[in-house]
Design an enzyme around this catalytic site. Structure first.
Site, PDB file in Angstrom:
ATOM      1  N   GLY A 156       0.774  -1.310  -0.003  1.00 29.33           N
ATOM      2  CA  GLY A 156       0.054   0.047  -0.003  1.00 29.33           C
ATOM      3  C   GLY A 156       0.941   1.245   0.054  1.00 29.33           C
ATOM      4  N   TYR A 172     -15.358   3.592   9.756  1.00 31.20           N
ATOM      5  CA  TYR A 172     -13.695   3.455   9.519  1.00 31.20           C
ATOM      6  C   TYR A 172     -13.172   4.053  10.811  1.00 31.20           C
ATOM      7  CZ  TYR A 172      -9.306   5.064   8.133  1.00 31.20           C
ATOM      8  OH  TYR A 172      -7.959   5.218   8.115  1.00 31.20           O
TER       9      TYR A 172
HETATM   10  P1  NAP Z   1      -3.789   1.654   1.128  1.00 30.20           P
HETATM   11  O1  NAP Z   1      -2.701   2.068   0.307  1.00 30.20           O
HETATM   12  O2  NAP Z   1      -5.094   1.132   0.859  1.00 30.20           O
HETATM   13  O3  NAP Z   1      -2.983  -0.191   1.350  1.00 30.20           O
HETATM   14  C1  NAP Z   1      -3.820  -0.863   2.227  1.00 30.20           C
HETATM   15  C2  NAP Z   1      -2.876  -2.244   2.318  1.00 30.20           C
HETATM   16  O4  NAP Z   1      -3.774  -3.253   3.097  1.00 30.20           O
HETATM   17  C3  NAP Z   1      -2.437  -2.842   0.834  1.00 30.20           C
HETATM   18  O5  NAP Z   1      -1.113  -3.279   1.323  1.00 30.20           O
HETATM   19  C4  NAP Z   1      -3.146  -3.995   0.938  1.00 30.20           C
HETATM   20  O6  NAP Z   1      -2.780  -5.190   0.257  1.00 30.20           O
HETATM   21  C5  NAP Z   1      -3.481  -4.490   2.407  1.00 30.20           C
HETATM   22  N1  NAP Z   1      -4.857  -5.174   2.640  1.00 30.20           N
HETATM   23  C6  NAP Z   1      -5.865  -4.826   2.518  1.00 30.20           C
HETATM   24  N2  NAP Z   1      -6.873  -5.735   2.891  1.00 30.20           N
HETATM   25  C7  NAP Z   1      -5.982  -6.700   3.191  1.00 30.20           C
HETATM   26  C8  NAP Z   1      -6.222  -8.173   3.885  1.00 30.20           C
HETATM   27  N3  NAP Z   1      -7.601  -8.551   4.058  1.00 30.20           N
HETATM   28  N4  NAP Z   1      -5.018  -8.835   4.340  1.00 30.20           N
HETATM   29  C9  NAP Z   1      -3.926  -8.307   3.955  1.00 30.20           C
HETATM   30  N5  NAP Z   1      -3.591  -7.064   3.634  1.00 30.20           N
HETATM   31  C10 NAP Z   1      -4.726  -6.426   3.202  1.00 30.20           C
HETATM   32  O7  NAP Z   1      -3.524   1.850   2.606  1.00 30.20           O
HETATM   33  P2  NAP Z   1      -2.726   3.341   3.302  1.00 30.20           P
HETATM   34  O8  NAP Z   1      -3.188   4.413   2.533  1.00 30.20           O
HETATM   35  O9  NAP Z   1      -1.255   2.725   2.752  1.00 30.20           O
HETATM   36  O10 NAP Z   1      -2.876   3.263   4.886  1.00 30.20           O
HETATM   37  C11 NAP Z   1      -2.014   2.603   5.814  1.00 30.20           C
HETATM   38  C12 NAP Z   1      -2.547   2.866   7.050  1.00 30.20           C
HETATM   39  O11 NAP Z   1      -2.640   4.165   7.312  1.00 30.20           O
HETATM   40  C13 NAP Z   1      -3.972   2.535   7.347  1.00 30.20           C
HETATM   41  O12 NAP Z   1      -3.635   1.668   8.389  1.00 30.20           O
HETATM   42  C14 NAP Z   1      -4.867   3.498   7.511  1.00 30.20           C
HETATM   43  O13 NAP Z   1      -5.929   3.138   8.108  1.00 30.20           O
HETATM   44  C15 NAP Z   1      -3.721   4.334   7.781  1.00 30.20           C
HETATM   45  N6  NAP Z   1      -4.176   5.866   7.333  1.00 30.20           N
HETATM   46  C16 NAP Z   1      -4.077   6.002   6.120  1.00 30.20           C
HETATM   47  C17 NAP Z   1      -4.560   7.379   5.532  1.00 30.20           C
HETATM   48  C18 NAP Z   1      -4.735   7.664   4.149  1.00 30.20           C
HETATM   49  O14 NAP Z   1      -5.004   8.966   3.841  1.00 30.20           O
HETATM   50  N7  NAP Z   1      -4.204   6.824   3.336  1.00 30.20           N
HETATM   51  C19 NAP Z   1      -4.966   8.614   6.717  1.00 30.20           C
HETATM   52  C20 NAP Z   1      -4.958   8.120   7.878  1.00 30.20           C
HETATM   53  C21 NAP Z   1      -4.646   6.891   8.306  1.00 30.20           C
HETATM   54  P3  NAP Z   1      -2.995  -5.450  -1.409  1.00 30.20           P
HETATM   55  O15 NAP Z   1      -3.041  -3.851  -2.085  1.00 30.20           O
HETATM   56  O16 NAP Z   1      -1.748  -6.143  -1.719  1.00 30.20           O
HETATM   57  O17 NAP Z   1      -4.264  -6.183  -1.524  1.00 30.20           O
END
Ligand code: NAP
Length: 315
Positions: A27, A138
């Site tokens: 991700g 969420y």
């Molecule tokens: P992301 O780009 O959507 O990536 C999500 C990741 O989770 C991907 O590696 C995906 O794997 C994996 N995943 C999804 N379903 C899964 C499952 N059932 N089993 C195992 N792996 C699974 O998310 P991100 O933006 O990097 O977010 C990272 C963290 O930051 C999260 O905890 C999120 O809550 C937090 N956060 C994000 C934001 C934001 O704006 N993005 C803001 C605040 C907090 P695949 O892609 O290989 O399927």
């Protein structure tokens, strides 16, 4: 083993420095975290799901058996999550299971990535001890995940961050870089963008650096535990982010229109969940973010029509 598929590259990794496992390594944040730890001498293993192969271990973290077998590293950075509030509301069970229960398979030190959406946004800025009151599923699932993490791993570190941008594989991967599509549509048709919700766009590379600093310090100092906040410093609505992008690339922005009423039907979101980040700063565990216009330009240049632009601006 249930829920697992190993990739060829996993076997090639020889243990050297301290060992970190990054869930969600495919991700936006997970990729930055892997790179940051690798660049600082850590031995890094990652898990992913749909995009795992060939680099990472494919592991469905909603499968409890798979989680139980997850190897025990020195540090586990739990980035995997379903982070899209509207998608969460539609697929509640699987997403809640991922955001809440998966983090309980902890190593020596668990870093659980959480969100500013644990707050209702009515009384910012929020310190680590302020009372959460999430407005959507969420936020509720991430808050529950925090509590599970702290219950199962009392030494866990919870790192709350706001909306992220970074080196995206496609512009739609982040709510911030998605705005690039509207910026580029400089036509007669006007593009209305949210100008109600105050946001603090944060560079995933900075979050990754904070994770690494926290991991390194926590291994020396057991008092480094509990909740921490990290955030970009510039307050912007989506409309203001889009205008900043247009200005950074010398593109017109008069087709962008500020929308001062929220559209009906989307999951409720906090109006301003600004995070007070002084705990990290006092411990010298923070990093100084670059100006939004500079950092976002670097992330967007691969998606510009003329990629030579980068050479004229960055070199
Ligand atoms: P992301 O780009 O959507 O990536 C999500 C990741 O989770 C991907 O590696 C995906 O794997 C994996 N995943 C999804 N379903 C899964 C499952 N059932 N089993 C195992 N792996 C699974 O998310 P991100 O933006 O990097 O977010 C990272 C963290 O930051 C999260 O905890 C999120 O809550 C937090 N956060 C994000 C934001 C934001 O704006 N993005 C803001 C605040 C907090 P695949 O892609 O290989 O399927």
């Amino acid at each position: 083993m249930p829920g697992f598929q190993f990739s060829a590259l996993q076997d090639e990794v020889l243990p050297q420095g301290p060992r970190v496992v990054v869930t969600g390594a495919t991700g936006l944040l997970g990729r930055a975290v892997c790179r940051e730890f690798q660049n600082h001498g850590w031995t890094v293993s990652g898990t992913g799901l749909r995009r795992a192969r060939p680099r990472f271990l494919r592991c469905d973290l909603t499968d409890e058996d798979a989680v139980r077998f997850l190897f025990q590293p020195d540090v586990l950075v739990h980035c995997a999550a379903e982070r899209r509030p509207d998608v969460m509301e539609r697929n509640a069970d699987a997403a809640v299971s991922l955001n809440v229960h998966a983090s309980t398979a902890c190593g020596a030190l668990l870093i659980y990535i959480s969100t500013d959406y644990v707050f209702d946004g009515r009384n910012p800025p929020y310190g680590e001890d302020d009372c959460p009151n999430p407005l959507n599923l969420y936020g509720r699932s991430k808050l529950e995940g925090e509590r599970e993490a702290l219950r199962h791993c009392p030494g866990a570190v919870i790192l709350r961050v706001p909306v992220l941008f970074g080196e995206v594989e496609s512009v739609t991967e982040s709510a911030v870089t998605s705005l690039w599509q509207q910026v580029q549509e400089a036509t007669e048709e006007r593009r209305a963008l949210d100008h109600c919700l105050q946001r603090f766009p944060t560079d995933a590379r900075n979050v990754a650096a904070v994770c690494r600093k926290l991991a390194e310090r926590a291994r020396q100092d057991p008092s480094i535990r509990g909740i921490f906040h990290f955030s970009g410093k510039e307050q912007m609505t989506k409309y203001e982010m889009a205008v900043a992008m247009a200005q950074a690339f010398n593109l017109p922005s008069n087709h962008l229109v500020p929308l001062t009423e929220l559209p009906a039907g989307s999951a409720p979101r906090p109006v301003n969940s600004q995070l007070n980040c002084s705990r990290l700063e006092q411990l010298n565990l923070s990093v100084e973010p670059r100006a939004f216009s500079v950092a976002i330009s670097e992330c967007l240049w691969p998606f510009t029509a003329d990629k030579r632009w980068r050479q004229t601006v960055f070199h």
